[in-house]
Design an enzyme around this catalytic site. Structure first.
Site, short mmCIF file in Angstrom:
data_model
loop_
_atom_site.label_atom_id
_atom_site.label_comp_id
_atom_site.label_asym_id
_atom_site.label_seq_id
_atom_site.Cartn_x
_atom_site.Cartn_y
_atom_site.Cartn_z
CG HIS A 218 -2.84 -2.88 -2.68
ND1 HIS A 218 -2.73 -2.71 -1.37
CD2 HIS A 218 -3.82 -2.32 -3.20
CE1 HIS A 218 -3.31 -1.55 -1.15
NE2 HIS A 218 -4.40 -1.66 -2.15
CD GLU B 42 2.25 1.09 7.16
OE1 GLU B 42 1.63 2.07 7.42
OE2 GLU B 42 1.49 0.08 6.84
CG ASP C 167 1.91 -7.12 -1.68
OD1 ASP C 167 1.75 -6.41 -0.94
OD2 ASP C 167 1.42 -7.89 -2.41
CG ASP D 236 5.48 2.76 9.97
OD1 ASP D 236 4.60 1.80 10.49
OD2 ASP D 236 4.95 3.77 9.11
#
Length: 292
Positions: free
Chosen positions: A135, A165, A139, A122
Site C-alpha cells: 500500500h 483510486e 499511495d 480511474d
C-alpha cells in the site's frame, strides 16, 4: 469587509507584534488627543499641570493596552491557525493534495449552471499494484496520478479525489470535444509519468469517462453519465478515454439514470455520494470496475 479580512488574518508572531504596536498607539493617542483638545477650551492651566495631565492620559493606556491586546491577539492567532487547518482538512485530500470529494462536488454545484464537462478518472489495475508492491507504493502511485492531473489539466479546472483510486476533473464551460482533448493529454501524460513509481516499473495508466453537462440535467445525472463512459473505457481495453454520446445524455436527462432507468448507484458510490448530500465517509474502490 473582505479587503480587511487578510489584515486580521494573524498567522505569524510578526503579524501579532505589528498589530500590538498599532493597537497600543491608538490606545495612547485617543485619550491624549481627547484630553489635549478638551484642555484647549478650558482656562489656561500651568505648564506643569498641563503636561502632567497629558502624561497621565498616555501612561494609563500604555500600561493597560499592551497586555490586554497581546492576550487577545495571541488567542486570535491560535484561532486563525486552527481554522486554516480545519479548512485545509475539508478542502483538500490529505494524501494527494487535490480537492476532497466533498469540496469538489460543492464547487461544481456552484458553477454548474455555466456549463462544462466532467472527467471521471480511474487508475487501471490499481488493486494489483497494492497486492504486488504494498500500500505504500500504492499511495505513491496515487500521488503520481494526482500530480499528473494538477500539472496537465487546464489552470481553471477543478481537480479532486472522489475516493480510492478514482479522481474527478471538472472543466468549466468546456464542450465534450474540448474535454476529450484534455482527457487524451492526461492519458498520455500518465503513460509517461507512471512508467516507474517509487523505484518500481509499474507502467500505471488511467481510464477516463467524459460527460458534458446539459442545462436540463442535474449533477447526479452528469456524474452517472461520466461513470458510464468510464466503464466503457475500462471494458474496451483501459488506458483510454470515452466520451458519453448525446443520446446517452438525453436518456439520462429523461430517466435520471443510464440504460433505460437501470440504477447503477450500487456500482458507483461517488454518484450515490452526490445524491445523499455528499457524506464524508470513505468510499471503497478496491474491487470496483473489473478489478480496476
Amino acid at each position: 469587509m473582505n479587503k480587511l479580512r487578510p489584515f486580521f488574518h494573524l498567522k505569524s508572531s510578526r503579524h501579532v507584534l505589528v498589530m500590538l504596536a498599532l493597537i497600543t498607539s491608538l490606545s495612547v493617542a485617543a485619550p491624549v488627543l481627547s484630553i489635549a483638545t478638551a484642555l484647549t477650551f478650558m482656562p489656561k492651566l500651568p505648564g506643569q499641570l498641563y503636561w502632567g495631565v497629558i502624561s497621565l492620559s498616555a501612561i494609563i493606556p500604555l500600561l493597560i493596552a499592551p497586555p490586554i491586546a497581546l492576550g487577545g491577539l495571541s488567542i486570535l492567532r491560535l484561532l486563525t491557525i486552527t481554522i486554516d487547518r480545519l479548512d485545509n482538512y475539508v478542502r483538500y485530500d490529505a494524501l494527494t493534495g487535490v480537492l476532497s470529494r466533498v469540496y469538489l462536488l460543492g464547487q461544481m454545484r456552484e458553477i454548474l449552471a455555466k456549463g462544462g464537462s466532467f472527467l471521471m478518472i480511474d487508475a487501471d489495475h490499481f488493486k494489483s499494484i497494492n497486492d504486488t508492491y504494498g500500500h505504500d507504493v500504492g499511495d505513491e502511485a496515487l500521488k503520481c496520478l494526482s500530480e499528473v492531473l494538477k500539472t496537465f489539466a487546464p489552470n481553471h479546472a477543478l481537480v479532486g479525489r472522489l475516493g480510492g483510486e478514482e479522481f474527478g476533473v471538472f472543466l468549466p464551460e468546456m464542450t465534450s470535444l474540448e474535454a476529450g482533448r484534455v482527457a487524451d493529454n492526461l492519458c498520455a501524460a500518465m503513460r509517461r509519468s507512471g512508467e516507474v513509481i517509487a523505484g518500481h516499473r509499474i507502467s500505471l495508466t488511467i481510464s477516463i469517462g467524459v460527460a458534458q453537462h446539459r442545462p436540463d440535467s442535474t449533477l447526479e445525472q452528469t456524474l452517472k453519465l461520466a461513470d458510464e463512459a468510464l466503464y466503457h473505457a475500462k471494458r474496451t481495453g483501459r488506458d483510454r478515454y470515452h466520451v458519453a454520446t448525446a443520446s446517452a445524455a438525453l436518456q439520462a436527462a429523461k430517466t435520471g439514470s443510464i440504460h433505460g432507468g437501470q440504477d447503477r448507484r450500487s456500482r458507483h458510490p461517488a454518484t450515490q455520494l452526490a445524491q445523499v448530500g455528499m457524506s464524508a465517509r470513505s468510499i471503497p474502490h478496491a474491487t470496483s470496475r473489473l478489478n480496476a
